[in-house]
Design an enzyme around this catalytic site. Structure first.
Site, PDB file in Angstrom:
ATOM      1  N   GLY A  11       0.854  -1.149  -0.026  1.00 42.34           N
ATOM      2  CA  GLY A  11      -0.105   0.035  -0.134  1.00 42.34           C
ATOM      3  C   GLY A  11       0.833   1.360  -0.162  1.00 42.34           C
ATOM      4  N   ARG A  15      -1.977   8.792   3.674  1.00 42.76           N
ATOM      5  CA  ARG A  15      -2.084   9.833   4.940  1.00 42.76           C
ATOM      6  C   ARG A  15      -0.972  10.079   5.686  1.00 42.76           C
ATOM      7  NH1 ARG A  15      -6.890   6.892   7.650  1.00 42.76           N
ATOM      8  NH2 ARG A  15      -6.355   8.580   9.392  1.00 42.76           N
ATOM      9  N   GLY A 104       2.045  -5.325   7.046  1.00 45.87           N
ATOM     10  CA  GLY A 104       3.438  -4.487   7.462  1.00 45.87           C
ATOM     11  C   GLY A 104       3.039  -3.244   8.027  1.00 45.87           C
ATOM     12  N   ASN A 169     -12.197  -6.775  12.769  1.00 44.75           N
ATOM     13  CA  ASN A 169     -11.172  -7.708  12.316  1.00 44.75           C
ATOM     14  C   ASN A 169      -9.900  -6.978  12.287  1.00 44.75           C
ATOM     15  OD1 ASN A 169      -9.566  -9.301  10.440  1.00 44.75           O
ATOM     16  ND2 ASN A 169     -10.412  -8.065   8.492  1.00 44.75           N
ATOM     17  N   SER A 387      45.257  16.600  30.786  1.00 47.26           N
ATOM     18  CA  SER A 387      44.079  17.277  30.393  1.00 47.26           C
ATOM     19  C   SER A 387      44.511  18.072  29.165  1.00 47.26           C
ATOM     20  CB  SER A 387      43.685  18.505  31.468  1.00 47.26           C
ATOM     21  OG  SER A 387      43.055  17.574  32.555  1.00 47.26           O
TER      22      SER A 387
HETATM   23  C1  UD1 Z   1      -8.468  -4.301   6.439  1.00 45.64           C
HETATM   24  C2  UD1 Z   1      -9.570  -5.239   6.477  1.00 45.64           C
HETATM   25  C3  UD1 Z   1     -10.464  -4.877   7.509  1.00 45.64           C
HETATM   26  C4  UD1 Z   1      -9.736  -4.835   8.878  1.00 45.64           C
HETATM   27  C5  UD1 Z   1      -8.606  -3.611   8.682  1.00 45.64           C
HETATM   28  C6  UD1 Z   1      -7.848  -3.778   9.994  1.00 45.64           C
HETATM   29  C7  UD1 Z   1      -9.814  -6.343   4.457  1.00 45.64           C
HETATM   30  C8  UD1 Z   1     -10.634  -5.974   2.870  1.00 45.64           C
HETATM   31  N1  UD1 Z   1     -10.484  -5.421   5.374  1.00 45.64           N
HETATM   32  O1  UD1 Z   1      -8.931  -3.092   5.838  1.00 45.64           O
HETATM   33  O2  UD1 Z   1     -11.453  -6.042   7.856  1.00 45.64           O
HETATM   34  O3  UD1 Z   1     -10.657  -4.419   9.857  1.00 45.64           O
HETATM   35  O4  UD1 Z   1      -7.775  -4.187   7.545  1.00 45.64           O
HETATM   36  O5  UD1 Z   1      -6.535  -2.786   9.918  1.00 45.64           O
HETATM   37  O6  UD1 Z   1      -8.573  -6.832   4.158  1.00 45.64           O
HETATM   38  N2  UD1 Z   1      -2.500  -4.055   0.936  1.00 45.64           N
HETATM   39  C9  UD1 Z   1      -1.644  -4.559  -0.183  1.00 45.64           C
HETATM   40  N3  UD1 Z   1      -2.350  -4.791  -1.468  1.00 45.64           N
HETATM   41  C10 UD1 Z   1      -3.473  -4.266  -1.423  1.00 45.64           C
HETATM   42  C11 UD1 Z   1      -4.252  -3.804  -0.521  1.00 45.64           C
HETATM   43  C12 UD1 Z   1      -3.784  -3.681   0.598  1.00 45.64           C
HETATM   44  O7  UD1 Z   1      -0.548  -4.835   0.044  1.00 45.64           O
HETATM   45  O8  UD1 Z   1      -3.801  -4.578  -2.798  1.00 45.64           O
HETATM   46  C13 UD1 Z   1      -1.942  -3.819   2.285  1.00 45.64           C
HETATM   47  C14 UD1 Z   1      -1.727  -2.519   2.813  1.00 45.64           C
HETATM   48  O9  UD1 Z   1      -0.540  -1.897   2.486  1.00 45.64           O
HETATM   49  C15 UD1 Z   1      -2.056  -2.615   4.375  1.00 45.64           C
HETATM   50  C16 UD1 Z   1      -2.890  -3.690   4.415  1.00 45.64           C
HETATM   51  O10 UD1 Z   1      -2.713  -4.524   3.168  1.00 45.64           O
HETATM   52  O11 UD1 Z   1      -0.902  -2.683   4.849  1.00 45.64           O
HETATM   53  C17 UD1 Z   1      -4.416  -3.589   4.816  1.00 45.64           C
HETATM   54  O12 UD1 Z   1      -4.827  -2.923   3.708  1.00 45.64           O
HETATM   55  P1  UD1 Z   1      -5.908  -1.688   3.932  1.00 45.64           P
HETATM   56  O13 UD1 Z   1      -6.297  -1.158   2.611  1.00 45.64           O
HETATM   57  O14 UD1 Z   1      -5.357  -0.709   4.894  1.00 45.64           O
HETATM   58  O15 UD1 Z   1      -7.100  -2.226   4.520  1.00 45.64           O
HETATM   59  P2  UD1 Z   1      -8.170  -1.585   5.341  1.00 45.64           P
HETATM   60  O16 UD1 Z   1      -9.214  -0.961   4.550  1.00 45.64           O
HETATM   61  O17 UD1 Z   1      -7.577  -1.019   6.631  1.00 45.64           O
END
Ligand code: UD1
Ligand code: CA
Length: 448
Positions: A11, A15, A104, A169, A387
């Site tokens: 990701g 932000r 991560g 979750n 010193s």
């Molecule tokens: C996700 C969960 C949600 C949970 C939350 C906890 C899903 C669909 N939702 O939502 O249920 O409550 O985490 O924090 O799983 N990432 C990738 N590739 C992608 C998408 C994401 O590597 O294509 C990585 C992001 O960099 C991040 C992590 O996966 O480290 C979570 O992704 P993010 O988009 O933040 O998920 P949330 O919407 O927070």
């Protein structure tokens, strides 16, 4: 059962407002990704796979540096957490152990928690780490039936009734490998975000009659970092945790809140850490030492019975043997100080070896840098450095030798010798008084 870790780190983290990939922002001196890797690696996984995307080169560099066996898989388009995990399909084709999926950007997760999640797979096919959220916000909600997990609904897709559920979750999940990829091929992206949700595999598993369970942990462990405010909050939680561990392990800290640890700081029992001490990465302090107020240590090894500070700075490569004393406004870098040696005031010791029981006088400087290269200074056992001695490296001062205060030492000093390297003093009879008279007279004529 063998374990494969799959850590999602593709990701962008918009932000964070940063050019640095989100997972490389640091908590306690180590990138968040390294924290997640360390928590997982303590389970001795057979495989460690990092899914990288944004800033993949930098992310890969950090991951390989932490674990040279880590495998980096690039997810060039981020189409959701399910799509991210699916990138590991080919790599794990022959793997029949358990897969643990971590994020991560969730650096506070504990090894014990991951172990509990993995253990749950001996009575189920899929386990999800959940937590009771104080403010469930936009987390995915866990839909359960007693002890069984039925499905996960993302906030954006949830009904009002589902939104009122507070069991959330964390994103961390454990699944038997072959089942994971079978389920992933069944999920689609017809949802509010148009993403492939990893969370959708739960309902698919249940439809196949697989048993899915929830393991609960504290909310603080699953804190996902999306902004600098959350990063600072995670740092605070980490520091609080480490301070409490240190106190429980027999370290005295009169003001624990003012002490800052790194992810890898090690301090032995019965050591005392005074107020406002900062530990950068790579510090070990053995038992019974005292780190006095306002000191900064990094990449340093402090043996038993040493006193460091107040206001001391130990830089990388500082190696203090037993009972060494380092006093105020002293900086040590890449130097070995043997047992019982003392550098008590206002000195710089860099690229040097200091023999046992040597005493380094106030204001001593090892002049180690000529503008291009660094050079070594060797100080023998039982030497006495007067010193304000400038030791112009490369130079060596032998055992039981002395240097006179204010000396500039440019040649080696043999053992037992006294080196005097300064202009010889002359006393001019009554000249001070005469000179003053003359100066005052000059000033008086100027005024008239
Ligand atoms: C996700 C969960 C949600 C949970 C939350 C906890 C899903 C669909 N939702 O939502 O249920 O409550 O985490 O924090 O799983 N990432 C990738 N590739 C992608 C998408 C994401 O590597 O294509 C990585 C992001 O960099 C991040 C992590 O996966 O480290 C979570 O992704 P993010 O988009 O933040 O998920 P949330 O919407 O927070
Ligand atoms: Ca998130």
């Amino acid at each position: 059962m063998s374990i494969a870790l799959v850590i999602l780190a593709a990701g962008k983290g918009a932000r964070m407002q940063s050019d640095l990939p989100k997972v490389l922002h640091e908590i306690a001196g180590a990138p968040m990704l390294v924290h997640a890797m360390m928590a997982g690696q303590a389970l001795a996984p057979e495989r460690c796979i990092i899914i990288a995307g944004h800033g993949a080169d930098a992310v890969a560099g950090v991951a390989i540096n932490q674990n040279s066996d880590a495998e980096i898989i690039i997810q060039s388009e981020q189409l959701g957490t399910g799509h991210a995990v699916d990138q590991a399909r080919a790599s794990l084709a022959d793997f029949d152990g358990n897969v643990i999926v971590l994020y991560g950007d969730t650096p506070l997760i504990k090894t014990e928690t991951l172990a509990a999640l993995n253990d749950k797979l001996s009575h189920s096919e899929l386990s999800v780490l959940g937590f009771e959220a104080k403010d469930p916000g936009s987390y995915g909600r866990l839909i359960t039936d007693n002890d069984n997990l039925k499905r996960i609904v993302e906030f954006k897709d949830a009904s009002d009734a589902e939104k009122s559920i507070t069991l959330c979750n964390s994103g961390v999940m454990a699944v038997a490998g072959p089942l994971l990829f079978r389920l992933l091929s069944e999920i689609g992206n017809e949802n509010a975000s148009g993403e492939y949700y990893l969370t959708d595999i739960v309902a698919k598993a249940v439809a196949h009659g697989a048993s899915c369970k929830v393991v609960r942990c504290f909310e603080t462990e699953t804190l996902g970092i999306n902004s600098r405010v959350e990063l600072a909050h995670a740092e605070h939680i980490f520091q609080t945790r480490r301070r409490n561990e240190a106190l429980e392990n027999g370290i005295t800290m009169p003001d624990p809140k003012s002490v800052h640890f790194s992810y890898d700081t090690f301090i032995g029992r019965d050591s005392i850490v005074e107020q406002n001490v900062i530990f950068g990465p790579g510090v070990t302090v053995e038992t019974g030492s005292r780190i006095r107020a306002f000191s900064h240590l990094e990449g340093a090894h402090v043996s038993c019975g040493c006193v460091v500070g107040p206001y001391a700075r130990l830089r990388p490569g500082s190696e203090l043997a037993e009972d060494v004393k380092i006093g105020n406004f002293v900086e040590i870098k890449a130097s070995l100080l043997a047992e019982g040696s003392k550098v008590n005031h206002l000195s710089y010791i860099g690229d040097a070896t200091v023999g046992a029981r040597a005493n380094i006088g106030a204001g001593t400087v090892t002049c180690n840098y000529d503008g291009v290269m660094k050079h070594h200074t060797s100080i023998g056992e039982d030497t006495f450095i007067g010193s304000n001695t400038m030791l112009v490296a490369p130079v060596s001062v032998g055992q039981e030798a002395m240097t006179a205060s204010g000396s500039v030492i440019v040649r080696d000093v043999p053992s037992g010798d006294l080196a005097i390297g300064r202009a010889k003093q002359e006393n001019k009879t009554w000249l001070a008084v005469k000179l003053m008279k003359k100066l005052r007279a000059a000033k008086a004529t100027k005024k008239e």
